[in-house]
Design a protein around this motif. Structure first.
Motif, PDB file in Angstrom:
ATOM      1  N   ALA A 141      -6.405  -9.448   2.664  1.00 16.12           N
ATOM      2  CA  ALA A 141      -5.281  -9.943   3.320  1.00 16.12           C
ATOM      3  C   ALA A 141      -3.908  -9.941   2.407  1.00 16.12           C
ATOM      4  O   ALA A 141      -2.829 -10.131   2.911  1.00 16.12           O
ATOM      5  N   ILE A 142      -4.404 -10.258   1.235  1.00 15.20           N
ATOM      6  CA  ILE A 142      -3.109 -10.121   0.246  1.00 15.20           C
ATOM      7  C   ILE A 142      -2.539  -8.740   0.432  1.00 15.20           C
ATOM      8  O   ILE A 142      -1.092  -8.749   0.388  1.00 15.20           O
ATOM      9  N   LYS A 143      -3.163  -7.726   0.623  1.00 20.00           N
ATOM     10  CA  LYS A 143      -2.496  -6.156   0.596  1.00 20.00           C
ATOM     11  C   LYS A 143      -1.799  -6.262   1.874  1.00 20.00           C
ATOM     12  O   LYS A 143      -0.684  -5.558   2.038  1.00 20.00           O
ATOM     13  N   ILE A 144      -2.339  -6.794   3.225  1.00 24.87           N
ATOM     14  CA  ILE A 144      -1.746  -6.693   4.384  1.00 24.87           C
ATOM     15  C   ILE A 144      -0.429  -7.454   4.241  1.00 24.87           C
ATOM     16  O   ILE A 144       0.564  -7.422   4.709  1.00 24.87           O
ATOM     17  N   ILE A 145      -0.505  -8.810   3.655  1.00 23.10           N
ATOM     18  CA  ILE A 145       0.786  -9.694   3.547  1.00 23.10           C
ATOM     19  C   ILE A 145       1.901  -8.776   2.590  1.00 23.10           C
ATOM     20  O   ILE A 145       2.925  -8.980   2.900  1.00 23.10           O
ATOM     21  N   SER A 146       1.232  -8.380   1.644  1.00 24.67           N
ATOM     22  CA  SER A 146       2.103  -7.382   0.769  1.00 24.67           C
ATOM     23  C   SER A 146       2.908  -6.347   1.740  1.00 24.67           C
ATOM     24  O   SER A 146       4.193  -6.030   1.455  1.00 24.67           O
ATOM     25  N   ASP A 147       2.134  -5.665   2.400  1.00 29.40           N
ATOM     26  CA  ASP A 147       2.779  -4.553   3.503  1.00 29.40           C
ATOM     27  C   ASP A 147       3.746  -5.168   4.405  1.00 29.40           C
ATOM     28  O   ASP A 147       4.916  -4.815   4.637  1.00 29.40           O
ATOM     29  N   ILE A 148       3.364  -6.260   4.801  1.00 25.93           N
ATOM     30  CA  ILE A 148       4.385  -7.086   5.884  1.00 25.93           C
ATOM     31  C   ILE A 148       5.742  -7.492   5.033  1.00 25.93           C
ATOM     32  O   ILE A 148       6.579  -7.339   5.752  1.00 25.93           O
ATOM     33  N   ASN A 149       5.376  -8.017   3.822  1.00 26.64           N
ATOM     34  CA  ASN A 149       6.567  -8.489   3.118  1.00 26.64           C
ATOM     35  C   ASN A 149       7.498  -7.082   2.671  1.00 26.64           C
ATOM     36  O   ASN A 149       8.758  -7.436   2.695  1.00 26.64           O
ATOM     37  N   HIS A 150       6.952  -6.264   2.374  1.00 25.88           N
ATOM     38  CA  HIS A 150       7.612  -4.872   2.347  1.00 25.88           C
ATOM     39  C   HIS A 150       8.412  -4.520   3.482  1.00 25.88           C
ATOM     40  O   HIS A 150       9.544  -3.965   3.193  1.00 25.88           O
ATOM     41  N   SER A 161       0.731  -1.374  -0.063  1.00 26.25           N
ATOM     42  CA  SER A 161       0.032   0.045  -0.143  1.00 26.25           C
ATOM     43  C   SER A 161       0.817   1.355  -0.023  1.00 26.25           C
ATOM     44  O   SER A 161       2.083   1.159   0.286  1.00 26.25           O
ATOM     45  N   ASN A 162       0.407   2.268  -0.300  1.00 26.90           N
ATOM     46  CA  ASN A 162       0.809   3.676  -0.286  1.00 26.90           C
ATOM     47  C   ASN A 162       1.587   3.944   0.981  1.00 26.90           C
ATOM     48  O   ASN A 162       2.531   4.679   1.027  1.00 26.90           O
ATOM     49  N   THR A 163       0.665   3.446   2.074  1.00 30.78           N
ATOM     50  CA  THR A 163       1.208   3.858   3.469  1.00 30.78           C
ATOM     51  C   THR A 163       2.448   3.204   3.754  1.00 30.78           C
ATOM     52  O   THR A 163       3.484   3.637   4.342  1.00 30.78           O
ATOM     53  N   ALA A 164       2.631   1.855   3.431  1.00 34.35           N
ATOM     54  CA  ALA A 164       3.802   0.997   3.668  1.00 34.35           C
ATOM     55  C   ALA A 164       5.026   1.667   2.898  1.00 34.35           C
ATOM     56  O   ALA A 164       6.234   1.857   3.460  1.00 34.35           O
TER      57      ALA A 164
END
Length: 993
Positions: A872-881, A817-820
């Motif tokens: 969940a895909i978006k939060i997982i993407s943020d966590i991976n980032h 996400s843009n926030t991450a």
């Protein structure tokens, strides 16, 4: 005189009584007693009393012998065999020779060993010759007879040989005769003990060299003393009897001054063995003769010095004076008659160093000329001394000692006293500068041939003694100069910073102050208008509202108005003249904020921008320059050596410690404390709003978001690190390289203070970084709270709670996400600034702290979100980032935390179908009983989710089951599946069959 070993004095009457008693005892012992046939026991008893009880003990007799003159000793030896042995004892004559300084124990021991060796060799040679002659112990000899021979008669043994006995008797008679003549033959004859036979037997040439030919031989000390006594005693006794030097035998027998000096010197040494009665008068008479002779020779030497006759009279009479008593009189005359020592010529004026110089300075050129003139004089005198004095007489060392005591010390004292009146800095420069010049003066000296090997060391000691009485005051004033200059430098810097901060604050608060003044004016005017008319005439017309307020309030108002920056506020007041002025400035000056909140935000922003200048590297450079100057001056005094040199070395360490105290505690520490305070008061939103307004409505949203206080603080950390490196270089070059301190000595004050300075700097940096991380994490929370959309992790529902049609398009954004992205960009920008500019240990600690704080912020942020399966895909993407960024920090302790976050994202991917209604049937119309043991699809999915939650190994021990369950409650469908998940985890709703 000094050096004499004289026994205690006794009265003449007591001495004569003791001698009469000794003679009576010996005579009674030797006189044959008359026999009385009638009373045999009486004579026997008398004989026993005399033999068993002598009148005096041996110790007292030996003491009496020490006081007797030599002739009386010889007569005393004739009394008896016992007294003869006491008089002839070798130790008695050895002591007399020691008193004269003639006896050499090492030489005597060497001669004795050589004599014993020669005697042993002669004895062995004699035995070998005797054996060879008689054939004893040789092959073929029988019973000591060479060639064998027949066996002698058994009864033919000789018991008495008349020839052998006669020869033995003759030798014993001769030996007794020799012993009787020993008194007047073994070194003491009648010529030496009887003054009447002097002219016939005494030889003047022998007396000149008798001490030079003396030999230290054990067992023959009496003989050697007798030879010396025979040569010198006639002259010694003659000096005691004569009334003037003109009729003395010394000056009548010797005409040459060299011989007269030599014989007088010999007599002076000979007088040291005189312990008989009247020795003081005899020695005093000898000293008076020597004094008369020395004065006459000294006058000749001084006349030669005045005439410049170096190789003539000066050389001759200097040798004469050296012969008679070591040449002390000649040395004193040679030194005192020099024009500089006699004050006939002035080597330099100390006040020349202080004329026409700036305050705090001293002209060392005049003192350099002074020392150069003295050095050339000493080189010249060294050459003259080699020509005048013997090679074994050191003239240059006493000359230099007296020069330092009388000339150099007076010059330096006058210079230092006047310099101290001029100023402390002038004084310390004069002391250190002249000391360095004095050491160069010592190095330029040329030793004479008679100078000792340690001449330069002795010369340095003589010169440094001139500074001993000044060293304590110098070290005290040196520290005072350094401290005052350093504190003045830091104080000037602090004043500039306070003035700049006050002017900035006054500028930003100028409109606020003006509004308060306006309110005070209107309230006062209102009070004046509402007052009765009869009171008005009593008021001054110039200020109709001034007396309506108490005096204190009026003073406060006046003070408040006086504090307003009128130079800034007046041009900003709109008037007609301003609008009609054609030459008005096209670019207006920045307008101060009109509200108190905006003013405080502006002040905060200005303080944050000034963090990087809270302490100055220029101030640190100036302090190190002051310390270097003081250390160089004090290090010169270390070369004094001894106690004063050690005190100077300790003062060098104290200067370094003081520098670190002023630089660290007063300058750097205060700067870091202010920076930490500014960081704690930082509000990024207020500062951003102020800057947006200051840019006249320009769009700032596209700019990179940053925590500017941390950026400026990192710049301040870089400055502090640079100052620390400067201190390290200064310590290594100025203290360690010059051996003023030992870096391996952990108890050394300089080492301890340096470690304390480094510890203080690390603590302040850590405190600032901690506060900066707090601000950084606050900004992260602000970004997460302000930029994270609700639809990012729950895209199926829009803001109105209705189903979002965009989810049906089938396009899913799997990127962060843009926030991450903003969070990572901001944190990465700040952490990258420390790489290469901070110590690795400090950098590792900072990175780990950032990672742990980021983990905690993300956990709080995720707990505030509602996350659906699609999101969940978006939060997982943020966590991976986030995890990818943490891996770039290369901090292994952080990896388990973000690995747990990655595993945590899996709990939102589990699809759980909504459970059917109680007793509701499926499409086929069949009703399901609640008592059925077959698990529904929802229950099976909930069980899978419960297994993921309860698997603690999955989360690397970072998150407990309860914490993971708390994260699971943030699922968008949690209210629907809560019962099934809790039933799967905790057995809620189960029944026991």
């Amino acid at each position: 005189m000094s050096g004499r070993s004289t026994p205690a004095q006794n009265g003449s009457q007591r001495r004569s009584q003791n001698l009469s008693q000794i003679r009576k005892a010996q005579m009674n012992d030797a006189r044959p007693q008359s026999r009385n046939s009638n009373n045999v026991l009486t004579s026997l008893r008398a004989t026993q009393i005399v033999a068993s009880k002598p009148v005096l003990p041996a110790e007292l007799i030996a003491t009496i012998l020490d006081y007797l003159p030599v002739p009386d000793l010889m007569r005393f030896a004739l009394v008896s065999r016992r007294l003869n042995e006491m008089v002839y004892d070798d130790t008695r004559w050895t002591q007399k020779l020691r008193n004269m300084g003639l006896w050499n124990e090492n030489e005597a021991r060497q001669r004795f060993d050589e004599a014993v060796k020669r005697k042993a060799d002669a004895q062995r040679a004699k035995e070998m010759d005797e054996a060879r002659r008689t054939g004893a112990n040789l092959p073929g000899s029988v019973n000591g007879v060479a060639g064998g021979g027949g066996r002698p008669h058994a009864g033919s043994e000789t018991l008495f040989d008349a020839g052998v006995e006669e020869e033995r008797h003759r030798k014993s008679i001769e030996r007794a005769a020799v012993k009787r003549r020993a008194t007047f033959s073994d070194g003491f004859d009648e010529s030496t003990t009887s003054p009447g036979m002097l002219k016939a037997a005494w030889d003047p040439s022998i007396a000149l060299n008798v001490l030079k030919t003396f030999k230290s031989i054990r067992g023959k000390a009496r003989l050697e003393f007798g030879r010396v006594y025979g040569a010198l005693n006639p002259l010694y006794t003659d000096l005691a009897r004569c009334k003037g030097h003109s009729d003395a035998l010394v000056f009548r027998s010797y005409r040459d001054p060299e011989e007269q000096a030599q014989i007088l010197a010999n007599l002076k040494r000979f007088a040291q063995c005189d312990s008989a009665q009247g020795w003081q008068s005899r020695e005093q008479k000898l000293d008076s003769m020597i004094g008369v002779f020395e004065n006459a020779v000294l006058r000749e030497f001084e006349q030669g010095y005045a005439a410049g006759d170096v190789d003539g009279r000066m050389q001759r009479y200097a040798h004469v004076l050296v012969t008679i008593n070591g040449g002390n009189a000649a040395i004193d005359a040679f030194i005192s008659n020099h024009p500089v020592m006699a004050r006939n010529i002035r080597a330099g004026n100390p006040l020349d160093c202080l004329e026409a110089v700036a305050p705090g300075h001293v002209d060392l050129g005049a003192s350099q000329a002074f020392f150069e003139k003295l050095a050339s004089m000493m080189v010249e005198q060294a050459g003259i001394a080699d020509r005048v004095f013997p090679r074994d007489v050191d003239i240059l060392t006493p000359f230099l000692t007296q020069l330092c005591e009388e000339i150099i010390a007076d010059y330096l004292t006058a210079l230092f006293d006047e310099a101290h009146l001029k100023g402390i800095e002038t004084y310390v420069k004069a002391v250190s500068g002249t000391f360095e010049q004095s050491l160069r003066f010592v190095a330029s000296l040329v030793p004479t041939k008679a100078s000792p090997r340690d001449f330069r060391h002795a010369a340095k000691v003589s010169v440094t003694q001139c500074y001993e009485k000044h060293i304590d005051l110098y070290l005290l004033e040196e520290m005072s100069v350094f401290r005052s200059k350093s504190e003045a430098e830091v104080g000037h810097w602090e004043k500039e910073q306070m003035d700049q901060e006050a002017s900035s604050e006054a500028f930003f608060m100028s409109n606020i102050n003006r509004q308060a003044a306006k309110r005070d004016f209107l309230s006062s005017f209102k009070k004046v208008v509402m007052m009765p008319v009869n009171v008005l005439p009593a008021f001054p017309l110039s200020s109709p509202f001034a007396s309506a307020r108490p005096a204190a309030a009026a003073n406060n108002t006046t003070a408040a108005l006086a504090g307003v920056d009128t130079a800034y506020s007046r041009p900003r007041t709109p008037t007609l003249s301003d609008s009609a002025t054609p030459n008005r400035i096209s670019t207006p000056a920045p307008e101060p904020p009109s509200t108190e909140l905006a003013a405080k935000a502006a002040i905060m922003n200005s303080r944050l921008e000034g963090i990087k200048s809270l302490f100055s590297i220029e101030v640190a450079l100036n302090l190190t320059h002051f310390a270097k100057t003081s250390l160089e001056r004090a290090a010169n005094m270390v070369r004094m050596g001894g106690k004063q040199g050690e005190e100077a070395r300790q003062q060098c360490e104290i200067i370094f410690v003081t520098m670190l105290g002023i630089l660290g505690d007063r300058h750097i520490k205060n700067g870091f404390d202010k920076a930490v305070g500014h960081l704690g008061a930082y509000n990024p939103r207020q500062v951003r709003e102020f800057r947006a307004k200051a840019m006249a409505g320009e769009d700032l949203e596209g700019e990179a978001i940053g925590v500017e206080p941390l950026v400026t603080f990192l710049e301040l950390v870089n400055v502090g690190d640079l100052i620390q490196q400067m201190v390290d270089v200064f310590y290594a070059q100025e203290l360690v390289a010059t051996k003023l301190t030992d870096r391996d000595d952990f108890l050394d004050p300089a080492v301890k203070e340096k470690k304390r300075f480094e510890q203080m700097l690390d603590e302040r940096v850590a405190a600032g970084l901690n506060k900066g991380i707090d601000v950084l994490m606050d900004e992260v929370e602000y970004i997460c709270a302000s930029t994270q959309q609700a639809t990012d992790f729950n895209p199926g529902i829009d803001k109105a709670g209705e189903k979002n049609s965009s989810t049906n398009s089938g396009v899913v954004d799997i990127g962060p996400s843009n926030t991450a992205k903003q969070v990572i960009t901001m944190i990465g920008g700040h952490t990258s600034m420390l790489v290469g500019s901070t110590d690795k240990n400090m950098l590792d600690i900072f990175m780990q702290e950032v990672g742990l704080r980021l983990f905690g912020v993300l956990c709080k942020h995720f707990k505030r979100q509602r996350i659906s399966v699609d999101g969940a895909i978006k939060i997982i993407s943020d966590i991976n980032h986030y995890s990818a960024f943490i891996s770039t920090l290369r901090q292994k302790p952080l990896m388990p935390y973000f690995q747990a976050l990655r595993e945590l994202g899996q709990i939102y991917l589990v699809q759980i179908d909504p459970p059917a209604a109680y007793f509701g049937g499926p499409k086929n119309g069949k009703r399901v009983s609640v008592f059925s043991t077959k698990l529904s699809k929802t229950a099976m999915q909930a069980k899978e989710l419960a297994a993921i939650i309860a698997d603690t190994q999955r989360y690397c021990g970072v998150l407990t089951t309860e914490e993971v369950f708390e994260f699971a409650t943030r699922r968008a469908d949690w209210l629907v599946v809560k019962g099934d998940v809790e039933g799967a985890m905790y057995g809620v709703g189960c029944s026991v069959m």
